[in-house]
Write an enzyme that holds these catalytic residues in place. Structure first.
Site, short mmCIF file in Angstrom:
data_model
loop_
_atom_site.label_atom_id
_atom_site.label_comp_id
_atom_site.label_asym_id
_atom_site.label_seq_id
_atom_site.Cartn_x
_atom_site.Cartn_y
_atom_site.Cartn_z
N ASP A 127 0.85 -1.19 0.00
CA ASP A 127 0.00 0.00 0.00
C ASP A 127 0.88 1.24 0.00
OD1 ASP A 127 -2.27 -1.52 0.24
OD2 ASP A 127 -2.52 -1.18 2.38
N ARG A 177 -1.17 -0.66 -8.71
CA ARG A 177 -2.57 -0.35 -8.40
C ARG A 177 -2.66 1.17 -8.32
NH1 ARG A 177 -3.56 -1.32 -2.71
NH2 ARG A 177 -3.68 -3.50 -3.24
P1 FDA Z 1 -14.12 9.15 -5.42
O1 FDA Z 1 -13.77 9.59 -4.03
O2 FDA Z 1 -14.19 10.17 -6.49
O3 FDA Z 1 -15.46 8.34 -5.35
C1 FDA Z 1 -16.09 7.77 -6.48
C2 FDA Z 1 -17.48 7.33 -6.07
O4 FDA Z 1 -17.39 6.32 -5.05
C3 FDA Z 1 -18.34 8.46 -5.49
O5 FDA Z 1 -19.67 8.25 -5.90
C4 FDA Z 1 -18.22 8.27 -4.01
O6 FDA Z 1 -19.35 8.75 -3.34
C5 FDA Z 1 -18.06 6.76 -3.88
N1 FDA Z 1 -17.18 6.52 -2.71
C6 FDA Z 1 -15.85 6.71 -2.64
N2 FDA Z 1 -15.38 6.44 -1.40
C7 FDA Z 1 -16.47 6.09 -0.67
C8 FDA Z 1 -16.64 5.71 0.68
N3 FDA Z 1 -15.63 5.66 1.54
N4 FDA Z 1 -17.90 5.41 1.08
C9 FDA Z 1 -18.96 5.45 0.22
N5 FDA Z 1 -18.84 5.81 -1.08
C10 FDA Z 1 -17.62 6.12 -1.52
N6 FDA Z 1 -5.34 5.12 -0.83
C11 FDA Z 1 -4.06 5.35 -0.51
O7 FDA Z 1 -3.68 6.51 -0.31
N7 FDA Z 1 -3.18 4.32 -0.42
C12 FDA Z 1 -3.52 3.03 -0.69
O8 FDA Z 1 -2.70 2.12 -0.60
C13 FDA Z 1 -4.89 2.77 -1.06
N8 FDA Z 1 -5.30 1.50 -1.38
C14 FDA Z 1 -6.57 1.32 -1.89
C15 FDA Z 1 -6.94 0.07 -2.39
C16 FDA Z 1 -8.18 -0.10 -2.99
C17 FDA Z 1 -8.57 -1.44 -3.54
C18 FDA Z 1 -9.09 1.01 -3.06
C19 FDA Z 1 -10.44 0.87 -3.70
C20 FDA Z 1 -8.73 2.23 -2.56
C21 FDA Z 1 -7.48 2.40 -1.95
N9 FDA Z 1 -7.10 3.65 -1.45
C22 FDA Z 1 -5.79 3.86 -1.11
C23 FDA Z 1 -8.10 4.73 -1.26
C24 FDA Z 1 -8.12 5.71 -2.44
O9 FDA Z 1 -6.97 6.50 -2.46
C25 FDA Z 1 -9.34 6.66 -2.34
O10 FDA Z 1 -9.22 7.43 -1.17
C26 FDA Z 1 -10.69 5.95 -2.32
O11 FDA Z 1 -10.70 4.88 -3.22
C27 FDA Z 1 -11.84 6.95 -2.69
O12 FDA Z 1 -11.64 7.45 -3.96
P2 FDA Z 1 -12.34 6.86 -5.28
O13 FDA Z 1 -11.26 6.53 -6.24
O14 FDA Z 1 -13.22 5.74 -4.94
O15 FDA Z 1 -13.07 8.07 -5.95
#
Ligand code: FDA
Length: 306
Positions: A127, A177
């Site tokens: 991560d 990733r």
């Molecule tokens: P965005 O925030 O734009 O959300 C897209 C959509 O998903 C929106 O409709 C939103 O409402 C919904 N959504 C997003 N998060 C939500 C939540 N918590 N609850 C409900 N709905 C939600 N970060 C990091 O810094 N280091 C890491 O190692 C990782 N590892 C990691 C692994 C995996 C498999 C995932 C999915 C995510 C991570 N992350 C991470 C977290 C990542 O950086 C990010 O903060 C979250 O994925 C939220 O951003 P989105 O890309 O989902 O987009």
């Protein structure tokens, strides 16, 4: 709200006291099936019935005692043994600071090597934590990837340096990733607006697909719940002549489960990350910060069910 929640994630007093409150314990269950490895594995078995592969992550970060790092490594080894025995399509994802990176980096690398050996040919993911660790984590991954090809690294599109990190890793046939990034970072080093973070995410993925098409060996996982962005990357792949979908989609347990299912039905390879463990507080606060509407859900746990 996001900044406040991220500040709360790093506050030691809150970290010690908030998790004791019953309503926070209840609210966190939305994002994790339980605190034990057994509960995480039981959840993975349910996903197996739907044909969905998983990733396991044991929560915990920024240790202060090296024995805790050794205990975490041991716990991961036990989970890997269980994955192997059950024949689960499951990988693990590990934070450097939970393997003692703040205390002894050589030991952290040693733990990662052992985990990669035990998990092979499955991928062991590293991560990405806050920017204080970015350079060290990229270097750690370089060292690991040279001898353990089945290792992968998470990179963040909110950081301006990420393009050059990928260029640096390209000769190693990296497994990457891509996520947007979950920490509070200084403006000088990161994109702040959602528009810029998303645009960089798309540009980085497009660039990686171009590298793939030009013969570079790399694996791309999209760690995001942003389905529009996933579709934009898929559209680009199609227009660039890829057959099928040349990347995985990875989402967190409990978030947008309907979209996970929908993408799967459309043929996207979807993997679900299952977090477990007792040290869930900072991780949970970052989930709230990603979508402050989740705070309302947490507060609702205070009310009697209706
Ligand atoms: P965005 O925030 O734009 O959300 C897209 C959509 O998903 C929106 O409709 C939103 O409402 C919904 N959504 C997003 N998060 C939500 C939540 N918590 N609850 C409900 N709905 C939600 N970060 C990091 O810094 N280091 C890491 O190692 C990782 N590892 C990691 C692994 C995996 C498999 C995932 C999915 C995510 C991570 N992350 C991470 C977290 C990542 O950086 C990010 O903060 C979250 O994925 C939220 O951003 P989105 O890309 O989902 O987009």
């Amino acid at each position: 709200m996001r900044r406040l929640l991220l500040w709360m994630a790093g506050n030691g007093w809150l970290r010690r006291n908030l998790p004791r409150l019953w309503f926070t314990r209840r609210a966190v269950r939305r994002f994790m099936p339980g605190e034990t490895a057994e509960e995480a594995i039981a959840a993975a078995e349910k996903f197996r019935q739907q044909g969905t592969p998983v990733l396991f992550t044991l929560l915990g970060e920024n240790l202060t005692r090296i024995e805790d790092a050794d205990a975490h490594a041991q716990e991961y080894l036990e989970v890997i043994a269980e994955i192997n025995e059950r024949g689960l399509d499951a990988e693990i994802s590990v934070k450097p600071t939970q393997l003692g990176y703040d205390l002894d980096q050589t030991r952290t690398l040693g733990h990662l090597e052992r985990l990669a050996d035990a998990a092979a040919p499955r991928t062991v993911w590293i991560d990405m934590e806050s920017s204080a660790y970015t350079e060290g984590t990229v270097a750690l991954y370089e060292a690991l990837k040279r001898s353990r090809p089945n290792s992968g690294l998470c990179l963040q599109s909110y950081l301006k340096r990420t393009h050059s990190d990928i260029e640096r890793l390209l000769p190693l046939a990296p497994r990457i990733r891509m996520v947007k990034g979950a920490y509070a970072e200084p403006a000088e080093i990161c994109y702040r607006s959602r528009r810029e973070v998303d645009a960089n995410y798309l540009a980085l993925c497009v660039w990686m697909l171009d590298q793939l098409r030009n013969g570079h060996e790399l694996f791309l996982g999209l760690g995001t719940h942003d389905v529009d962005l996933v579709r934009q990357v898929a559209d680009y792949a199609r227009s660039a002549g890829f057959e099928g979908i040349p990347f995985d989609v990875e989402m967190l347990y409990g978030i947008r489960a309907d979209q996970q299912q929908r993408l799967k039905e459309e043929g996207f390879p979807v993997r679900v990350l299952i977090a477990y463990g007792r040290a869930w507080y900072p991780w949970y606060m970052r989930r709230l910060a990603e979508r402050p509407a989740n705070v309302i859900f947490a507060i609702r746990q205070l009310l009697p069910p209706w």
